[in-house]
Design a protein around this motif. Sequence first.
Motif, PDB file in Angstrom:
ATOM      1  N   TRP A 117       0.836  -1.207   0.000  1.00 51.54           N
ATOM      2  CA  TRP A 117       0.000   0.000   0.000  1.00 51.54           C
ATOM      3  C   TRP A 117       0.872   1.259   0.000  1.00 51.54           C
ATOM      4  CZ3 TRP A 117      -5.083   1.497  -0.194  1.00 51.54           C
ATOM      5  CH2 TRP A 117      -5.402   2.749   0.321  1.00 51.54           C
ATOM      6  N   GLU A 118       1.910   1.274   0.836  1.00 47.30           N
ATOM      7  CA  GLU A 118       2.795   2.437   0.924  1.00 47.30           C
ATOM      8  C   GLU A 118       3.546   2.667  -0.382  1.00 47.30           C
ATOM      9  OE1 GLU A 118       4.134   2.848   5.536  1.00 47.30           O
ATOM     10  OE2 GLU A 118       4.955   1.142   4.456  1.00 47.30           O
ATOM     11  N   LEU A 119       3.843   1.592  -1.120  1.00 49.22           N
ATOM     12  CA  LEU A 119       4.567   1.699  -2.389  1.00 49.22           C
ATOM     13  C   LEU A 119       3.625   1.867  -3.577  1.00 49.22           C
ATOM     14  CD1 LEU A 119       7.235  -1.107  -1.799  1.00 49.22           C
ATOM     15  CD2 LEU A 119       7.619   1.379  -1.762  1.00 49.22           C
ATOM     16  N   HIS A 120       2.317   1.994  -3.288  1.00 53.30           N
ATOM     17  CA  HIS A 120       1.299   2.187  -4.328  1.00 53.30           C
ATOM     18  C   HIS A 120       1.226   0.996  -5.304  1.00 53.30           C
ATOM     19  CE1 HIS A 120       0.954   6.307  -2.906  1.00 53.30           C
ATOM     20  NE2 HIS A 120       2.259   6.452  -3.061  1.00 53.30           N
ATOM     21  N   ARG A 121       1.505  -0.188  -4.776  1.00 57.07           N
ATOM     22  CA  ARG A 121       1.386  -1.401  -5.590  1.00 57.07           C
ATOM     23  C   ARG A 121      -0.043  -1.948  -5.576  1.00 57.07           C
ATOM     24  NH1 ARG A 121       6.563  -3.465  -6.473  1.00 57.07           N
ATOM     25  NH2 ARG A 121       7.928  -1.649  -6.646  1.00 57.07           N
ATOM     26  N   ILE A 122      -0.814  -1.571  -4.576  1.00 59.32           N
ATOM     27  CA  ILE A 122      -2.225  -1.952  -4.519  1.00 59.32           C
ATOM     28  C   ILE A 122      -3.037  -0.699  -4.212  1.00 59.32           C
ATOM     29  CG2 ILE A 122      -1.821  -4.349  -3.824  1.00 59.32           C
ATOM     30  CD1 ILE A 122      -2.466  -3.557  -0.945  1.00 59.32           C
ATOM     31  N   ASP A 123      -4.252  -0.652  -4.740  1.00 60.65           N
ATOM     32  CA  ASP A 123      -5.132   0.473  -4.446  1.00 60.65           C
ATOM     33  C   ASP A 123      -6.163   0.047  -3.406  1.00 60.65           C
ATOM     34  OD1 ASP A 123      -6.978  -1.105  -5.818  1.00 60.65           O
ATOM     35  OD2 ASP A 123      -6.785   0.050  -7.674  1.00 60.65           O
ATOM     36  N   GLU A 124      -7.091   0.945  -3.080  1.00 61.25           N
ATOM     37  CA  GLU A 124      -8.051   0.643  -2.021  1.00 61.25           C
ATOM     38  C   GLU A 124      -8.956  -0.524  -2.382  1.00 61.25           C
ATOM     39  OE1 GLU A 124     -11.651   2.821   0.493  1.00 61.25           O
ATOM     40  OE2 GLU A 124      -9.996   4.015  -0.328  1.00 61.25           O
ATOM     41  N   ARG A 125      -9.360  -0.603  -3.645  1.00 62.43           N
ATOM     42  CA  ARG A 125     -10.236  -1.705  -4.062  1.00 62.43           C
ATOM     43  C   ARG A 125      -9.532  -3.051  -3.856  1.00 62.43           C
ATOM     44  NH1 ARG A 125     -10.359  -4.943  -8.143  1.00 62.43           N
ATOM     45  NH2 ARG A 125      -8.703  -3.782  -9.196  1.00 62.43           N
ATOM     46  N   GLN A 126      -8.282  -3.154  -4.304  1.00 65.43           N
ATOM     47  CA  GLN A 126      -7.539  -4.408  -4.132  1.00 65.43           C
ATOM     48  C   GLN A 126      -7.313  -4.714  -2.659  1.00 65.43           C
ATOM     49  OE1 GLN A 126      -4.299  -2.936  -6.638  1.00 65.43           O
ATOM     50  NE2 GLN A 126      -4.581  -4.698  -8.002  1.00 65.43           N
ATOM     51  N   ALA A 156      -5.862   9.123  10.690  1.00 62.48           N
ATOM     52  CA  ALA A 156      -4.788   8.549   9.883  1.00 62.48           C
ATOM     53  C   ALA A 156      -3.794   9.649   9.533  1.00 62.48           C
ATOM     54  CB  ALA A 156      -5.364   7.910   8.620  1.00 62.48           C
ATOM     55  N   ARG A 157      -2.557   9.509   9.999  1.00 63.62           N
ATOM     56  CA  ARG A 157      -1.534  10.524   9.762  1.00 63.62           C
ATOM     57  C   ARG A 157      -0.519  10.112   8.723  1.00 63.62           C
ATOM     58  NH1 ARG A 157      -2.421  10.033  15.115  1.00 63.62           N
ATOM     59  NH2 ARG A 157      -0.663   8.616  15.330  1.00 63.62           N
ATOM     60  N   SER A 158      -0.533   8.877   8.294  1.00 57.40           N
ATOM     61  CA  SER A 158       0.441   8.380   7.329  1.00 57.40           C
ATOM     62  C   SER A 158      -0.229   7.305   6.483  1.00 57.40           C
ATOM     63  CB  SER A 158       1.655   7.797   8.057  1.00 57.40           C
ATOM     64  OG  SER A 158       1.280   6.607   8.764  1.00 57.40           O
ATOM     65  N   PRO A 159       0.413   6.903   5.365  1.00 60.98           N
ATOM     66  CA  PRO A 159      -0.153   5.816   4.560  1.00 60.98           C
ATOM     67  C   PRO A 159      -0.350   4.528   5.361  1.00 60.98           C
ATOM     68  CG  PRO A 159       1.514   6.991   3.305  1.00 60.98           C
ATOM     69  CD  PRO A 159       1.565   7.541   4.700  1.00 60.98           C
ATOM     70  N   ALA A 160       0.589   4.228   6.255  1.00 59.87           N
ATOM     71  CA  ALA A 160       0.449   3.026   7.080  1.00 59.87           C
ATOM     72  C   ALA A 160      -0.767   3.136   7.994  1.00 59.87           C
ATOM     73  CB  ALA A 160       1.716   2.796   7.905  1.00 59.87           C
ATOM     74  N   ASP A 161      -0.981   4.330   8.561  1.00 61.29           N
ATOM     75  CA  ASP A 161      -2.164   4.546   9.405  1.00 61.29           C
ATOM     76  C   ASP A 161      -3.441   4.357   8.602  1.00 61.29           C
ATOM     77  OD1 ASP A 161      -0.596   5.134  11.596  1.00 61.29           O
ATOM     78  OD2 ASP A 161      -0.665   7.299  11.258  1.00 61.29           O
TER      79      ASP A 161
END
Length: 203
Positions: A117-126, A156-161
């Motif tokens: 998710w952080e590397l933008h390899r998957i989107d929210e749908r996936q 949520a303050r970061s992509p991981a959050d």
Amino acid sequence: MATLAVVVASPIILETIYAPDRDYSVAGDVGQAYGGASAVVGAIALLVVAASVLLQYRQHGAQRAESLGRFNEELVALAMENPKYRQCWGARVSPQDVDEDLFYYCSKLIKMWTQAWELHRIDERQAREYLKNFFDSEIPRLFWESHGDWHRRGAARSPADRFRELVNEEFLLAKKGGAPSRAYEVFPPAGAELSGPRTTIEQ
């Protein structure tokens, strides 16, 4: 760079242009301009140094985070390969009747999806598809029930959050939807005769 070269060379240029019998008031005016140019060059140099220090600080922080992540992976792998080390972590990570390896494996899956998710390899749908299927099994639900932060959700303050928010949302949706389609299955130890899985946790 061109401005810096002109500033450095300006005294030599002035000495060449102005002879001893010339009017130095003009040179004084040029000197004032030289001082202004020096201030500009100094300010630019300071900004460049500050930007370089900030970049190095961020790179150092990223390297430390990456090193910490690798070290954590090594510790988890050691605990999975040698169960005796798990007691050094404190209490069991899973209930007494659930193999701890399964919870360790669930943790690795969540970490893998978080990094994707952080590397933008998957989107929210996936991501939601993966998590919906993940929580359709009893073990992942037990794992997130014990080790997730679904009960103390925050901004949520970061992509991981943000990804953990997705995990929490799908976990709660799965619980609301009823029992999972796959109950906990116990398999015999590696090398033992395989007679098929058996369910040990009652719904």
